[in-house]
Design an enzyme around this catalytic site. Structure first.
Site, PDB file in Angstrom:
ATOM      1  CG  ASP A 175      -3.874  -5.505  14.151  1.00 22.07           C
ATOM      2  OD1 ASP A 175      -4.018  -4.290  14.366  1.00 22.07           O
ATOM      3  OD2 ASP A 175      -4.205  -6.073  13.084  1.00 22.07           O
ATOM      4  CD  GLU A 184      -6.951  -2.883  16.828  1.00 25.05           C
ATOM      5  OE1 GLU A 184      -7.335  -1.898  16.190  1.00 25.05           O
ATOM      6  OE2 GLU A 184      -6.855  -4.014  16.293  1.00 25.05           O
ATOM      7  CE  LYS A 209      -4.085  -1.943   0.227  1.00 22.41           C
ATOM      8  NZ  LYS A 209      -4.954  -2.016   1.400  1.00 22.41           N
TER       9      LYS A 209
END
Lengths: 654, 654
Positions: free
Chosen positions: B384, B413, B253
């Site tokens: 995560d 998270e 990305k």
């Protein structure tokens, strides 16, 4: 390192917080034949895949589950229901798995909408179809196999895309589920009782007081001749009698519980056992075993059931005291320990010792006693003081007996601490006596009813409301006020679908208490009484009416279907009961036995299905009067000296 | 017939409803080292005998229980407590038995008072003494045996009677219990964390943004040079950094999450894995493994801990994609399925498939990854998106890791549905991110805090409050109002004892969001940033002050000790935290970032131990001002442009 992996590590679904549920599944939830059981549960997984969620239920003895799809109701919660039609134990649970087929359809739809090329997704779909074809019935395989072929044929791309979104595909996904890595919650238990456990009116009498002539000891035949016609006429359907066994003579109690009985004193029926036998023998003065069986069969022909009384204790003359002294506490001097609450002594009673080394034989003997009564035709047992016997025994013996006689109803006579009463109900008692006898004010009554019907107790505690018993003449009745008898009777019969009275002393509105106690003076526990079994008064009129109304209105045949209504007077109590068949009964009681009271009742229009501007009739089933009401707020005025209650049926569009 | 009898049919005691308890003992309750655990339970039996009730506790790995007597607190409920001093799993339970010896003393007392002859009772007492003598230590047997002799000797009747009521007899009864037919509740689990789990201030940064010069890729050495001094000065004690592993190049990305990276784009740290390695390799641009270990040791010397980031996912270049394609979903064309949320595609990420047939090896590899980090010295892990991985895996892996490293802290998270977040916490996560980030109004904040601290969640859910994260710039901060940053910071740090900020963007009060999203524009997730790590402003002043106050006031070092105070203004929020050492902190916040607000706060005098007519000082630890207050009601006036909060310490008699 020591943490074992789960056996099914690929399972991703969590199932939690199923309702109904009692103490994490430790105890069975209870219901009645004909009930619909509404089951809910939290079901969720990691990530974003779709779930298949099924409710499973079966009779415990059946092998296979019946499955039904559960509906999503929000916040990861699902709901479904099932009906129960048999008096037995059921099980139910939730199972769930990741619905990869439905997830596939959901995803391919989003991609097609986004104009993505889905050739690989169609190949995935073909694999799903292959699995469906495998489990489909032989005659249904063909179209599925054809679809798979089209999904794999790039020359039929558009056709395959269209089919992937089709309702047929959706139906197949639900019809031929790809059950992988299924998670099943541990099954929960449900005990389903027969209708009588839901709805009954008990009539408690001493058979020895049933004689036709004064001075005689009543018999079972007298019960047939005098008691049954009266209770039938009044509308009662359970005849409860105290123990009918031979009564001991050592330390026999006299009238008014005196310790020195006179030679003609008949003793307390709870002093069970003599040389004539114990818990399976019959007191000769009452008749024979055949007479008892005859009474049971006459009852049956009148739609009445007989409730016997199980008191696990012995007189010093009971056969067990000789044959099994080890079932009792033996004192250092070799004598058996009698009952005590120091400094009080109850030398006429030997309590059984549930810590006996020979507890196994004791349990078996007690079970066999109940099974013997079962063979005689008895299907209701009122248990005397169950809270002074071991909890573990009750759980076992009730389950054992109900394996043979699932229709056996047990009423716990435990007037004791809340947690002990609750435990007995959890362990299997069908009914419980309650604190109703001492709940008099509006606040007390609402709080108690909400505790019984809105908390977890709704799942296991079935109240049986008694305004009096043969042990209890509450202070509220000792004033002897006719309106108070009417009020206390009416609330017992309409708050609770199961209730009873100790009679005919209650109908006669007897108020004479033993001084300073909530007990009857010259109680029938200690002496033979004689009654006119035909007298009528305002109370018997009310009883007959209310019992008829209970029979005719299904809303009064359950307890948990109650909602209290706001009414702006602390002496007025209003409660609505509704049945899914549309029957709606609104009871309004003036708790003040002395004065007229008036107020405005707020009718919960949503529960009775009326619009605010819709007229409806409230039909007083006691007085016969009809009133036209409209909207939430309606005026009430009750004079206790006329009739301290309304028993309204809400009647619809006229 | 099929109902088995219980193994211990002589047991008469019921033990129920122990608190604390989570889902019937399915999950461990949580506590911190130094805590006192207050245990209660319903304990009762049939009949009227007295009970002995004991609380048992032990470290799970220990063999023997520590016993303590429980006190009766009413309604069949008993209470006792124990302290925990070690970071490990404990167990606790209640055991109870019928205390025949105490019952005997209770009964003989009543009989003696009633002037009954108690010769047989003394013989029973002698048997009790015989049993005591058997279990007493050799040197203590003599007096007990003597007492037994006296009890058996009718010529010493009066002496025996006196002794039966004596305190010595009572002490012996408690000291030498006659433990027969003991009932023990199934043990419950308690997980005890270290202090850091209770109290921490997190500082979240991207190491690659830590370079001293603009345009450079920051390194671990830069973190030591620039980040640690700043966070230490501001008072933070956990340094949390996103993944530090090699970043994949396929489908990398670009800036602002664009799909086509430019050649110099550094990629997203969550695109883990390249030919250089995966979850146990280090991105060379950050430094070496030795550099990381050096950073950890420098942190340690400054009383700071390093939190690493576990993201269970792979870039297409991750070694696992070649060595273990079966850990992923393989599509019919042989490619590995990348992450999707149709129609969106995340081709730079391969999610792991927890339904893999080879799940056992997958679990082991993930566990070994964490253990490897543990060997490096890491003791805090932020996970995560744990809610997109299988629940069963987390329960197992957290337990496995904490067997080796009981001090390992896991932060979930999971910004997702409530029941999913709760499940992760139940399964073992030490901390949870929360909805705090989006709770802005007084009603929302009170409701949410009460849910966390007053419901069952108090036993397992440890909130970690963040006003922002590297993924989230909430709308509340996008206005860029300085008072709003002060307010959101202050509440995070005083409502919750664990909190954090994504920095230094938060301190800089950056408000630039990606258009239409709650995300940062030009987020550090996609590019290297350069910061002045020395700037100061009003917010850093507040942060430094509040962190110091948190260190100095133990009331702020716990979360569940909160009580909200009435205050007659919907824009003013007041809450009191108290510690058993007497420390009392009253926080009052103006939630309105624009306008002055005033009102009257009602101080709960009972909680702060003041009489209504007693003066006390409230000392604002931010401004230094002291106010003299008296009674419940006190006036508050807060101008957000000066300082939108008071942080009062309640100080005593002066």
């Amino acid at each position: 390192m020591g943490i074992p992996k789960p056996i099914q590590g690929q399972n991703r679904v969590i199932i939690e917080k199923i309702t109904p549920q009692l103490d994490g599944g430790r105890f069975a939830v209870k219901a009645f034949v004909g009930d619909t059981i509404n089951v809910e549960g939290d079901v969720f997984l990691d990530g974003h895949d779709l779930l298949a969620v099924r409710l499973l239920h079966k009779k415990t003895k059946d092998r296979n589950w019946t499955e039904s799809a559960m509906s999503f109701i929000g916040n990861d919660r699902y709901a479904a229901s099932f009906s129960v039609d048999t008096n037995c134990q059921y099980q139910y649970t939730i199972e769930s798995w990741v619905d990869h087929s439905a997830s596939w359809q959901h995803e391919i739809k989003a991609k097609i909408k986004d104009n993505q090329h889905v050739n690989i997704e169609l190949l995935v779909g073909a694999l799903i179809l292959d699995k469906m074809a495998k489990i489909a019935a032989k005659e249904d395989k063909k179209p599925i196999q054809n679809a798979a072929k089209i999904f794999r044929d790039s020359t039929h791309y558009d056709e395959a895309v269209a089919f992937s979104l089709s309702d047929t595909m959706k139906e197949w996904i639900s019809q031929y589920p790809d059950k992988q890595n299924v998670t099943q919650h541990p099954p929960l238990k449900l005990w389903v009782d027969r209708e009588k456990a839901a709805f009954s009116a008990w009539y408690s009498v001493f058979p020895r007081s049933a004689a036709s002539r004064n001075g005689q000891h009543g018999t079972f035949k007298d019960v047939e001749a005098n008691v049954l016609p009266r209770m039938k006429s009044l509308g009662f359907d359970v005849l409860y009698i105290p123990p009918i066994h031979p009564i001991g003579t050592q330390f026999r109690k006299g009238k008014n519980n005196t310790t020195n009985a006179l030679p003609d004193d008949v003793g307390v029926p709870y002093g069970i056992g003599s040389e004539l036998g114990g818990h399976t023998a019959i007191l000769p003065e009452l008749g024979t075993l055949d007479d008892l069986k005859h009474l049971i069969s006459v009852c049956k022909s009148m739609d009445i059931e007989l409730a016997m009384d199980l008191a696990i204790q012995c007189s010093p003359d009971h056969p067990w005291a000789k044959s099994h002294p080890e079932w009792f506490k033996v004192r250092p001097d070799g004598t058996i320990q009698y009952a005590e609450n120091p400094p009080k002594k109850y030398q006429d009673i030997y309590p059984v010792n549930f810590e006996s080394e020979n507890w196994v034989e004791l349990w078996e003997e007690l079970k066999n006693t109940i099974l013997t009564w079962g063979k005689w035709g008895v299907r209701i047992i009122r248990v005397d003081n169950p809270h002074t016997k071991a909890f573990g025994f009750w759980e076992w013996v009730i389950a054992e007996v109900q394996e043979v006689y699932p229709d056996m109803i047990f009423l716990a006579e435990a007037f004791t601490k809340p947690k002990v009463m609750q435990q007995l109900a959890k362990l299997g008692y069908t009914h419980s006596y309650t604190y109703y006898t001492w709940r008099n004010t509006k606040a007390e009554l609402i709080e108690y009813m909400n505790e019984l019907t809105q908390t977890d107790q709704q799942y296991y505690m079935r109240p049986n409301f008694w305004p009096n018993t043969h042990d209890i003449l509450p202070y509220s009745l000792q004033g002897g006020l006719e309106p108070m008898f009417l009020i206390r009777y009416f609330m017992a019969a309409t708050l609770s679908s199961n209730y009873g009275t100790f009679s005919p002393v209650f109908e006669a509105m007897v108020k004479d208490a033993y001084p300073g106690k909530e007990e009857y003076s010259h109680s029938e526990k200690y002496e033979v009484k004689w009654w006119d079994w035909t007298f009528e008064n305002k109370l018997t009129h009310l009883i007959r009416t209310v019992n008829r109304v209970r029979q005719e209105n299904s809303a009064l045949q359950r307890t948990n279907n109650i909602t209290f209504c706001d009414i702006n007077n602390d002496q007025l109590l209003a409660y609505l009961k509704t049945h899914q068949n549309g029957n709606q009964i609104l009871s309004i009681v003036n708790l003040d036995a002395y004065n007229k009271q008036n107020g405005v009742v707020k009718v919960p229009l949503n529960l009775i299905g009326k619009h605010p501007d819709e007229e409806f009739i409230v039909h007083d089933l006691i007085s016969g009067a009809k009133y036209f009401w409209k909207g939430e707020y309606n005026y009430i005025d009750l004079d206790p000296h006329i009739m301290p209650m309304h028993l309204f049926r809400i009647e619809g569009n006229y």
